[in-house]
Enzyme design. Structure first.
Site, PDB file in Angstrom:
ATOM      1  N   ASP A   1     -49.381  30.608 -67.871  1.00  0.00           N
ATOM      2  CA  ASP A   1     -50.235  31.671 -68.377  1.00  0.00           C
ATOM      3  C   ASP A   1     -50.060  31.764 -69.887  1.00  0.00           C
ATOM      4  OD1 ASP A   1     -52.020  33.839 -68.175  1.00  0.00           O
ATOM      5  OD2 ASP A   1     -50.362  35.263 -68.175  1.00  0.00           O
TER       6      ASP A   1
ATOM      7  N   ASN B   1     -60.169  31.844 -62.759  1.00  0.00           N
ATOM      8  CA  ASN B   1     -60.352  30.809 -63.785  1.00  0.00           C
ATOM      9  C   ASN B   1     -61.686  30.088 -63.659  1.00  0.00           C
ATOM     10  OD1 ASN B   1     -56.842  29.947 -63.754  1.00  0.00           O
ATOM     11  ND2 ASN B   1     -57.910  31.377 -65.060  1.00  0.00           N
TER      12      ASN B   1
END
Length: 84
Positions: A23, A71
């Site tokens: 991340d 995503n």
């Protein structure tokens, strides 16, 4: 490259399983005025180093969470890069 994680592991027992959530690569790039894909490239480089280091240390299992369902909403170019 030497990291604090490597230093800690050198002085303790090696875990059998390590799990990582990737991340912040896009934010890393943005902070440096780079395209987001450059952050993902650096993340990939870090992951490759982690895989090698885990193998060297004898870690039996490495789980990497690198792409969530959210995503898929990213720009097509970015998703294409990540899938490549």
């Amino acid at each position: 490259m030497n990291s604090s994680t490597q230093t800690v592991l050198a002085h303790t027992r090696i875990p059998r399983h390590i799990a990582v959530i990737m991340d912040g690569n896009g934010r890393w790039a943005k902070k440096r005025f780079l395209p987001r894909v450059m952050g993902h490239k650096r993340g990939l480089d870090a992951l490759e180093n982690m895989v090698k280091r885990c193998a060297e240390l004898g870690v039996q299992y490495l789980t990497v969470f690198a792409f969530s369902t959210e995503n898929w909403r990213r720009p097509e170019e970015e998703v294409s890069f990540l899938m490549g």
